[in-house]
Every structure is written in structure tokens, then in C-alpha cells.
Write a protein that holds these residues in place. Structure first.
Motif, mmCIF file in Angstrom:
data_model
loop_
_atom_site.group_PDB
_atom_site.id
_atom_site.type_symbol
_atom_site.label_atom_id
_atom_site.label_comp_id
_atom_site.label_asym_id
_atom_site.label_seq_id
_atom_site.Cartn_x
_atom_site.Cartn_y
_atom_site.Cartn_z
ATOM 1 N N ASN A 235 0.805 -1.223 0.000
ATOM 2 C CA ASN A 235 0.000 0.000 0.000
ATOM 3 C C ASN A 235 0.840 1.277 0.000
ATOM 4 N N ASP A 236 2.156 1.154 0.030
ATOM 5 C CA ASP A 236 2.998 2.347 -0.062
ATOM 6 C C ASP A 236 3.139 2.734 -1.529
ATOM 7 N N SER A 237 2.799 3.981 -1.858
ATOM 8 C CA SER A 237 2.767 4.381 -3.267
ATOM 9 C C SER A 237 4.150 4.353 -3.909
ATOM 10 N N SER A 238 5.198 4.700 -3.162
ATOM 11 C CA SER A 238 6.554 4.677 -3.732
ATOM 12 C C SER A 238 6.974 3.256 -4.084
ATOM 13 N N VAL A 239 6.688 2.321 -3.191
ATOM 14 C CA VAL A 239 6.989 0.911 -3.459
ATOM 15 C C VAL A 239 6.184 0.434 -4.658
ATOM 16 N N LEU A 240 4.919 0.820 -4.713
ATOM 17 C CA LEU A 240 4.043 0.377 -5.794
ATOM 18 C C LEU A 240 4.497 0.930 -7.144
ATOM 19 N N VAL A 241 4.828 2.217 -7.172
ATOM 20 C CA VAL A 241 5.278 2.829 -8.429
ATOM 21 C C VAL A 241 6.527 2.130 -8.952
ATOM 22 N N ASP A 242 7.524 1.934 -8.087
ATOM 23 C CA ASP A 242 8.754 1.284 -8.534
ATOM 24 C C ASP A 242 8.514 -0.164 -8.943
ATOM 25 N N THR A 243 7.628 -0.844 -8.245
ATOM 26 C CA THR A 243 7.304 -2.228 -8.607
ATOM 27 C C THR A 243 6.722 -2.295 -10.014
ATOM 28 N N VAL A 244 5.802 -1.400 -10.306
ATOM 29 C CA VAL A 244 5.161 -1.427 -11.620
ATOM 30 C C VAL A 244 6.141 -1.004 -12.712
#
Length: 516
Positions: A251-260
Motif C-alpha cells: 500500500n505504499d505508493s513509492s513501493v508500488l510505483v517502482d514495482t510497476v
């Protein structure tokens, strides 16, 4: 002839039998631009610069001017005096943490690198290891030459050992340093992979890992996936994909952005890598992110799914089966133009697919939105829309092309013939030629539409174009579809009158839908 033109251009698009290198060309152009736009989110190298240092440049400059670097290096090497050694390494770290023009080359020239690598190995002094790792992180954030000097000094094996350090701050800083080294490019990336970075790095992804630490780990994964000349080893991709399946749920947006973004880079490496991503099962989680509340997540997700649909028709269908097209009404009308452009680019690859996939675009009600972007979007968006239209004119059935014409595509399509981009002119001429050819016995109806919006004048002007290919395409269209007898001037409708009726009825009668 126009038929040959259509066949040649088909090599640009995905489909069975197409040339792979040509197929990737357009996507590479878009990818380069997008990566420039998103550089803030996925920097290849990052310097650890505390805010307190970055706003105090005058003091840093003063300290540098009054510091004897040779003496500083000598003190850093003095293991017999641990306090003085720690202070010296900490001073090096502070100098390297200034926001502008850190003295990286000066310290390297003074011989700091082998001493820092020695300090990095001091498991009995975690404070020294942390300060050393920080200093080396910032040296490795510099130019490729500076990063390579850190590697040649033997720092990588020590950093890999520190991934298992019981001291979290030391481990975190080692992750950061390795990310900078991997981010230098595929040569160092593969070097670090060969030394065994992947498994210990991925083992750090645990439920109790602090968010800043996890962000660093995820960013390093992005760097492992990033380059494609050559792409990362297939074994590495297989190891990373399960971790991405976990991180994409975070749910952390920074983690999510980099993952995608990591997924987008993997899907940018050819059909084999696309298939590996599909088989990992991550697509079903990826598609809903097209409607994520964060624009950065949407952008990354759109890039990732866009890459997938440049693959085979079967790979494209996986995305469509996840109801991806339901997200596109919002994407095609997004307030951010770059989202609209990416969305139209995505659809241009769908309309280059099979007839069932073209029909899926029609059934989702997206043709009018493609035409709207063709008409009112910024030029780069219009360019992508032109490809989407031209692709449909090749891949679609007669009824599907007729549906496109009924959406009012011809006037904005013809308007692009006045642009300076020769590629776009080619695409439009090819699309118009395909529509006229598809119309068969009803080509005159399409020709009248082209003439009524001023398209014929633009095509005639292109017969003097400096590019032979454009001249020939324009000439062929005029010769084949507009070279009939001159109209009697008395029969030409006056301004404001209906210039063409689909069924030849009265001017005030609502024309029926266009059909071939």
C-alpha cells in the motif's frame, strides 16, 4: 502501389510473421520519451544527501577549502586509533554529501577508495561500516567512471556480505550502494548479479521491514530489471517475478510505483520476457492499477500493459481478458495529456491485432474517444491516434472500418496531412488508401468525404513533396480515386448545402450510417 505500402507498413506492428526489430521500433521511441518524463520516480543512481547538508553549501565549501585531503585519508587509514579513523571517515562522508560538486575525484585521487573498502570490512565496528558505506554510496552515485572505480577497488563483494549484516542501517546503506552500482548499466548490473546479489536482496522483503528500507530494496529491483541491451538474465527475471507479485500488493505508493516500473522494464524486453511476466500471474493484479488514484501508478501501469500488448495476439488477449478496456474511457479523457497519449498508443497496438480484438475496442465504445484525441489532442497524441486509425484500417473488417468512418474520423485524419512530420503523413495516406480500398464499389462515398473536408487539396499538394514515398502514395490515391471527369461547376453544391448524401435523399433527411 498502395497495396505494397500497406504490406510494408505492417512490419511496424505486432502480429504473426512481422519483423521483431521493426515491431519494436515505435515502442522504443515512446519508451525513451516516457523514461525521460519519469526519471524522478526511477533514478538510476541516488545520492544520500541529508537536508541539513544540502542547504548548507557555504559551510561545506569552506570545510573543503580548509581540509587537507591527504591528511584526512591518512587518518581514515589509521586503524590503530579507532576514534580518529571514524571521525576521518565521517568527515569524508560529509564532504561527499554536499548537494553540489562533491569532491569525489579529489578524494579518489588522494587514495581514499582502498581505505574505505578496508573499513567496510570491519564487522567489529558497525558505526565505521555505516559511515563507510554511506561515503561509498555517494561516490558510486557519480559518473560511470567514478562508479567503476568503486567496483575495481573491490567494494561489491563486501557490500554483498553486508546484506546479511545484523545492523539494519548498515544493511540498508549497502543496498543503496549496490543500487547505484547496478544502476550504472548492464555491464555492472550483470557483474553484481553474477556475484549473487539477487537472493540476499529479495530475502530482505519481509513484513516487518521499515518502509524507507523497503523503498530502497524495490528501487534496486527496478535497476536490476531496467536495461535491455542486453536484458537481465532469464534466471534473474524468474527469481524477481515472485517478489514483484508480493510488492505489487503493497500500500505504499513509492513501493508500488517502482514495482510497476520494474514490470514495465521486464515487458519491454521481447515476447519471451512478456510471456514470463504473464505466466507469473501478475497481470490480473496489474490491470486494476490503470484506475489507481495516484497518477504515477497509473502511468507506470499503462506503460507495463502497453508493453504487453505489443506482443503476440495471444499475449494481447490476456490483457483484454482482464477487462483492461473498461479502464480506457477515463484514461482517454484524462486531464494529463501524457496519460491520453499513452492510452491511445496502447489502443493502437490493439487495433493492430486480430479482428476480434479490434471488435473489442469498438464494443467498449472507444472509437469516438480515439477520434476525439485525433481531433483535439496535442500533436504527439494525435500521432498515436493516427496510428490507431491506420492500424484498424488494415486489421479491421469492412464493417469495423465503416464503424470508424461513422465516428467522423476522416476530417481530423485528413487535417494531419498538413503537418510537418513525414511519418504521420505516411500513416494518414496509408490509412486513407486502405479505407478507400476497403470500400470497394462504395469507394466514391469515402472519396466524397475526403473531398468535402478539404482532404483532396492536401493530397494534391503532397504530390510535390520532397519525399518520394509520400509523393508516390499521394499520386496513387489521386490517380485511382480522384482522376474522374471534371465536375460541372453548375453541379457543385453552394456553401452551406449538403455536399453528399449517403442514400442520395433530400438534404434535410438524416443520413443512414455509412456501410460498405
Amino acid at each position: 502501389m498502395a497495396t505494397d505500402q500497406a504490406k510494408n507498413r505492417m512490419h511496424v506492428f505486432k502480429n504473426a510473421g512481422k519483423d521483431v526489430d521493426e515491431m519494436r521500433r515505435r515502442r522504443n521511441e515512446v519508451t525513451v520519451e516516457l523514461r525521460k518524463n519519469k526519471r524522478e520516480e526511477t533514478l538510476q543512481k541516488r545520492r544520500n544527501v541529508p537536508i541539513s547538508y544540502s542547504t548548507d553549501e557555504e559551510e561545506i565549501d569552506k570545510n573543503l577549502a580548509t581540509t587537507d585531503l591527504d591528511e584526512l585519508v591518512m587518518n581514515a587509514a589509521n586503524a590503530e586509533n579507532p576514534e580518529a579513523q571514524l571521525a576521518a571517515v565521517q568527515q569524508c562522508r560529509k564532504l561527499l554529501s554536499c548537494d553540489k560538486n562533491p569532491p569525489i575525484d579529489e578524494l579518489i585521487a588522494a587514495g581514499i577508495l582502498p581505505i574505505l573498502v578496508q573499513c567496510l570490512s570491519r564487522a567489529d565496528n558497525p558505526a565505521l561500516q555505516f559511515e563507510t558505506a554511506w561515503a561509498l554510496t555517494n561516490i558510486a552515485s557519480g559518473t560511470s567512471a567514478q562508479t567503476n572505480k568503486v567496483v575495481h577497488a573491490g567494494a561489491v563483494p563486501v557490500f554483498l556480505q553486508l546484506l546479511m549484516s545484523p545492523h539494519e542501517n548498515v544493511c540498508d546503506q549497502a543496498v543503496w550502494a549496490l543500487g547505484n552500482i547496478i544502476g550504472d548499466g548492464p555491464v555492472l548490473r550483470d557483474f553484481v548479479i553474477e556475484l549473487g546479489v539477487v537472493k540476499p536482496l529479495l530475502s530482505l522483503i519481509k513484513s516487518d521491514i521499515p518502509i524507507p528500507f523497503l523503498r530502497n530494496v524495490t528501487w534496486v529491483i527496478v535497476n536490476l530489471c531496467r536495461s535491455k541491451d542486453p536484458p537481465p538474465p532469464l534466471k534473474t527475471i524468474q527469481e524477481i517475478l515472485p517478489a514483484l507479485n508480493v510488492l505489487i500488493l503493497h500500500n505504499d505508493s513509492s513501493v508500488l510505483v517502482d514495482t510497476v516500473w520494474a514490470i514495465s522494464y521486464l515487458t519491454d524486453g521481447g515476447n519471451e520476457q512478456i510471456q514470463m511476466v504473464i505466466e507469473s500471474g501478475i497481470v490480473t493484479t496489474l490491470i486494476p492499477l490503470l484506475s489507481h488514484k495516484e497518477v504515477k501508478v497509473q502511468t507506470a501501469a499503462l506503460r507495463a500493459v502497453g508493453n504487453i500488448v505489443t506482443g503476440t495476439d495471444e499475449q494481447t488477449q490476456v490483457v483484454l481478458n482482464c477487462d483492461a478496456l473498461s479502464h480506457f474511457p477515463a484514461l482517454l479523457t484524462h486531464p494529463k495529456e501524457k496519460i491520453c497519449k499513452e492510452a491511445v498508443w496502447f489502443l493502437s497496438n490493439i487495433t493492430a491485432g486480430n479482428k476480434q480484438q479490434v471488435q473489442a475496442v469498438i464494443d467498449a465504445g472507444l472509437l469516438p474517444m480515439i477520434v476525439a484525441n485525433l481531433s483535439k489532442g496535442e500533436f504527439q497524441t494525435q500521432k498515436e491516434a493516427a496510428w490507431a486509425v491506420s492500424n484498424l484500417s488494415i486489421s479491421g473488417t469492412r464493417d469495423q472500418v465503416a464503424a470508424l468512418i461513422n465516428c467522423g474520423v476522416i476530417p481530423p485524419f485528413c487535417n494531419l496531412l498538413s503537418c510537418k512530420d513525414t511519418q504521420v503523413i505516411n500513416v494518414v495516406l496509408d490509412g486513407l488508401s486502405n479505407m478507400l480500398k476497403m470500400a470497394g464499389d462504395n469507394a466514391e462515398q469515402v472519396a466524397n468525404m475526403i473531398e468535402e473536408c478539404g482532404g483532396i487539396d492536401k493530397i494534391e499538394d503532397l504530390q510535390t513533396h520532397e519525399k518520394m514515398e509520400i509523393y508516390k502514395m499521394a499520386y496513387d490515391i489521386i490517380e485511382q480515386y480522384f482522376a474522374g471527369e471534371e465536375e460541372d461547376a453548375s453541379l457543385v453544391p453552394a456553401a452551406g448545402e449538403a455536399a453528399f448524401q449517403f442514400d442520395g435523399g433530400a438534404a434535410d433527411k438524416e443520413p443512414p450510417p455509412f456501410r460498405f
